[in-house]
Design an enzyme around this catalytic site. Sequence first.
Site, short mmCIF file in Angstrom:
data_model
loop_
_atom_site.label_atom_id
_atom_site.label_comp_id
_atom_site.label_asym_id
_atom_site.label_seq_id
_atom_site.Cartn_x
_atom_site.Cartn_y
_atom_site.Cartn_z
N GLN A 295 -4.54 -5.18 6.96
CA GLN A 295 -5.58 -6.09 6.47
C GLN A 295 -5.53 -7.45 7.16
O GLN A 295 -6.35 -8.32 6.87
CB GLN A 295 -5.44 -6.31 4.95
CG GLN A 295 -5.65 -5.07 4.11
CD GLN A 295 -7.08 -4.50 4.22
OE1 GLN A 295 -8.00 -5.16 4.67
NE2 GLN A 295 -7.23 -3.26 3.81
N HIS B 78 0.87 -1.18 0.00
CA HIS B 78 0.00 0.00 0.00
C HIS B 78 0.91 1.23 0.00
O HIS B 78 2.03 1.17 0.52
CB HIS B 78 -0.84 -0.05 1.28
CG HIS B 78 -1.91 0.97 1.41
ND1 HIS B 78 -1.66 2.27 1.77
CD2 HIS B 78 -3.25 0.88 1.24
CE1 HIS B 78 -2.80 2.94 1.82
NE2 HIS B 78 -3.78 2.12 1.50
N LYS C 125 -10.50 -0.40 10.65
CA LYS C 125 -10.78 -1.56 9.79
C LYS C 125 -11.22 -2.76 10.64
O LYS C 125 -11.47 -3.85 10.12
CB LYS C 125 -9.54 -1.93 8.98
CG LYS C 125 -9.14 -0.86 7.96
CD LYS C 125 -7.97 -1.32 7.14
CE LYS C 125 -7.29 -0.19 6.39
NZ LYS C 125 -8.05 0.37 5.27
N CYS D 269 -4.82 2.63 -3.55
CA CYS D 269 -3.53 3.10 -2.99
C CYS D 269 -2.42 2.10 -3.27
O CYS D 269 -1.52 1.93 -2.44
CB CYS D 269 -3.64 3.37 -1.49
SG CYS D 269 -4.83 4.62 -1.07
N ASP E 128 3.20 -4.55 7.83
CA ASP E 128 1.97 -3.76 7.72
C ASP E 128 0.79 -4.72 7.92
O ASP E 128 0.49 -5.54 7.04
CB ASP E 128 1.94 -3.10 6.33
CG ASP E 128 0.60 -2.45 6.02
OD1 ASP E 128 -0.34 -2.56 6.84
OD2 ASP E 128 0.49 -1.83 4.94
#
Length: 419
Positions: free
Chosen positions: A209, A129, A232, A372, A206
């Site tokens: 998600q 991202h 999220k 993104c 990261d």
Amino acid sequence: MNLLQIEPTYDVEAIRADFPILQRRVKGYPLVYLDNAATSQKPQQVIETLVHYYENTNANVHRGLHTLAEEATEAYETARAKVARFIGAEPESLVFTRNTTEAINLVAYAWGLANLKAGDVIVLSEMEHHSNIVPWQLVARITGARLHYVPFTPEGELDMEAFEEALRQEPKLVAITHASNVLGTINPVEQITSKAHAVGAKVLIDGAQAVPHRPVNVAQIGCDFYAFSGHKMLAPTGIGALYARRELLEEMPPFMGGGEMIRRVTHEYSTWADIPIKFEAGTPNIADGIAFGTAVDYLQQVGMESILQHDQQLVAETLRLLEAEEDIVIYGPRDPASRCGLVSFNFKHVHPHDVAQILDAHGIAIRSGHHCCQLIMRRLDVTATARVSFYLYNTIEEVHAFWKALDDVRKVFGKYGGR
Ligand code: PLP
């Protein structure tokens, strides 16, 4: 095409009843919200936590000696401990940030500026991202460090041979996503971390998600830094977190200076508060931090293993239905078990913005665009994709409603190859 039914891993209708927004209608249809990778909806319990805080407890934290200040501090620090435990960390190792982006910027500026010099290598992947690319570009520009991108295979998996090749340059940092927000790929983060550590690199993952959708344990992964966003995973916007190994937080200089994060201030110099407050300059996002704790309670009550299985069932049915369509291209790995809860796709003859607009006319919210991830778009040779992304409250009937609505795209734009 026959439509599969599934045996849900928990009572989805009971969960849906907790989410007021799911009662909404859009364009005359019941809302079908399939844009969870962008942000999730919020249960009543999280909304009530915010209302309760502002109606009963509102005060600044860590400073006041009055009752409200003590209650607010207690609630805020309890939430920190819950969020930390949720990912297998100690509270001292968890810094509250605004989101994943701020967490990565914190590492880039506080750790990066102190540790990177001209010629040092930072390994990223081409499935990152922008929030795990741009901060490193900015810091590389200041320090003279060099970025090296590991590609992904045509199947959408991280190219592990290319990764091993990249490690021969003895990078200072490997910064890689746990789960891709476009391809859905789950990266082997434990393996990546141990290989990177073997050549002396620090590892940032990261987790934007991953944490919302599967059990994550940072101690098991062994990484140095792990970033994720509350919004999220049922929490409000404006609150996220950075996990970092304790020793690293101790030795890193602050990211921002101001109130809260100091121990002593003189005319010439200042000393820092203990971790993690050293990295939380100014009044923090107290209410949303407390509500983050409620969100984590909610997810734990349902169970992350059950949520993972539920996501995978919805993804499996989506893949099965879309794979049968000759006018549709699917991106990312085909095995639902090696994916997170989303599917990116394109019609061969229709722009995804048109697809999203036509589905919206049915009350179905999907995402279209570059997500993104312009490096992924370049590799896929597209400007944009459509994406459906699921969460614990989505149903198999919603997957079927989405799939049926795709016929309207064909009604408007004609059949692929036809006139
Ligand atoms: N990383 C990934 C993989 C994401 O999907 C996102 C958001 O979509 C981010 C980072 C950035 O998250 P935020 O905008 O909450 O900082």
